[in-house]
Design a protein around this motif. Structure first.
Motif, PDB file in Angstrom:
ATOM      1  N   LYS A  12       0.861  -1.256  -0.090  1.00 57.57           N
ATOM      2  CA  LYS A  12       0.142   0.028  -0.108  1.00 57.57           C
ATOM      3  C   LYS A  12       0.904   1.136  -0.076  1.00 57.57           C
ATOM      4  O   LYS A  12       0.588   2.328  -0.506  1.00 57.57           O
ATOM      5  N   GLU A  13       2.218   1.267   0.511  1.00 63.86           N
ATOM      6  CA  GLU A  13       2.852   2.341   0.506  1.00 63.86           C
ATOM      7  C   GLU A  13       3.372   2.843  -0.973  1.00 63.86           C
ATOM      8  O   GLU A  13       3.492   3.625  -1.278  1.00 63.86           O
ATOM      9  N   ARG A  14       3.468   1.496  -1.657  1.00 65.71           N
ATOM     10  CA  ARG A  14       4.092   1.783  -3.041  1.00 65.71           C
ATOM     11  C   ARG A  14       3.101   1.947  -4.069  1.00 65.71           C
ATOM     12  O   ARG A  14       2.911   2.726  -4.989  1.00 65.71           O
ATOM     13  N   VAL A  15       1.745   1.467  -3.710  1.00 69.57           N
ATOM     14  CA  VAL A  15       0.578   1.412  -4.626  1.00 69.57           C
ATOM     15  C   VAL A  15      -0.836   1.842  -3.882  1.00 69.57           C
ATOM     16  O   VAL A  15      -1.362   1.028  -3.438  1.00 69.57           O
ATOM     17  N   PRO A  16      -0.874   3.171  -3.654  1.00 65.72           N
ATOM     18  CA  PRO A  16      -2.159   3.733  -3.046  1.00 65.72           C
ATOM     19  C   PRO A  16      -3.442   3.115  -3.309  1.00 65.72           C
ATOM     20  O   PRO A  16      -4.116   2.957  -2.278  1.00 65.72           O
ATOM     21  N   SER A  17      -3.542   2.598  -4.426  1.00 68.97           N
ATOM     22  CA  SER A  17      -4.971   2.319  -4.942  1.00 68.97           C
ATOM     23  C   SER A  17      -5.059   0.757  -4.522  1.00 68.97           C
ATOM     24  O   SER A  17      -6.123   0.038  -4.606  1.00 68.97           O
ATOM     25  N   ALA A  18      -4.117   0.387  -3.786  1.00 68.19           N
ATOM     26  CA  ALA A  18      -3.848  -1.326  -3.396  1.00 68.19           C
ATOM     27  C   ALA A  18      -4.946  -1.507  -2.205  1.00 68.19           C
ATOM     28  O   ALA A  18      -4.682  -0.647  -1.428  1.00 68.19           O
ATOM     29  N   THR A  19      -5.731  -2.283  -2.034  1.00 65.24           N
ATOM     30  CA  THR A  19      -6.501  -2.644  -0.741  1.00 65.24           C
ATOM     31  C   THR A  19      -5.912  -4.001  -0.375  1.00 65.24           C
ATOM     32  O   THR A  19      -5.765  -4.902  -1.098  1.00 65.24           O
ATOM     33  N   VAL A  20      -5.878  -4.283   0.860  1.00 62.36           N
ATOM     34  CA  VAL A  20      -5.539  -5.482   1.733  1.00 62.36           C
ATOM     35  C   VAL A  20      -6.559  -5.592   2.416  1.00 62.36           C
ATOM     36  O   VAL A  20      -6.913  -4.891   3.445  1.00 62.36           O
ATOM     37  N   THR A  21      -7.195  -6.812   2.210  1.00 61.42           N
ATOM     38  CA  THR A  21      -8.596  -7.326   3.151  1.00 61.42           C
ATOM     39  C   THR A  21      -8.222  -8.296   4.041  1.00 61.42           C
ATOM     40  O   THR A  21      -7.777  -9.503   3.722  1.00 61.42           O
ATOM     41  N   PRO A  22      -8.364  -8.033   5.229  1.00 60.11           N
ATOM     42  CA  PRO A  22      -7.970  -9.053   6.570  1.00 60.11           C
ATOM     43  C   PRO A  22      -9.187 -10.083   6.443  1.00 60.11           C
ATOM     44  O   PRO A  22     -10.449  -9.871   6.066  1.00 60.11           O
TER      45      PRO A  22
END
Length: 79
Positions: A12-22
């Motif tokens: 997410k630091e590198r690709v702001p549009s990325a989402t990580v879903t727990p």
């Protein structure tokens, strides 16, 4: 910090549009960029935990290359 969470934060630091879903089940992870799933990790495996540090470095580079147009590798400190 669990490896999957750390990996997601670096992405997410590198690709702001990325989402990580727990996910409630230990060890599972999905990563989406612009709403499209680009990575899926299965459940926890104590004898062969995934992703390995080398796989994390490779995944960061390949995912950022696709999303940002160029690979944004891990720093020496992150490795």
């Amino acid at each position: 910090m669990p490896k999957a969470e750390w990996f997601g934060e670096r992405l997410k630091e590198r690709v702001p549009s990325a989402t990580v879903t727990p996910i409630e089940q230990k060890g599972k992870m999905f990563i989406k960029v612009d709403g499209e799933q680009v990575y899926s990790k299965g459940g926890f495996n104590a004898t062969n935990p995934q992703p390995t540090p080398a796989e994390v470095a490779e995944l960061i580079e390949s995912l950022t290359a696709k999303a940002a147009g160029k690979p944004l590798p891990l720093t020496d400190d992150e490795k």
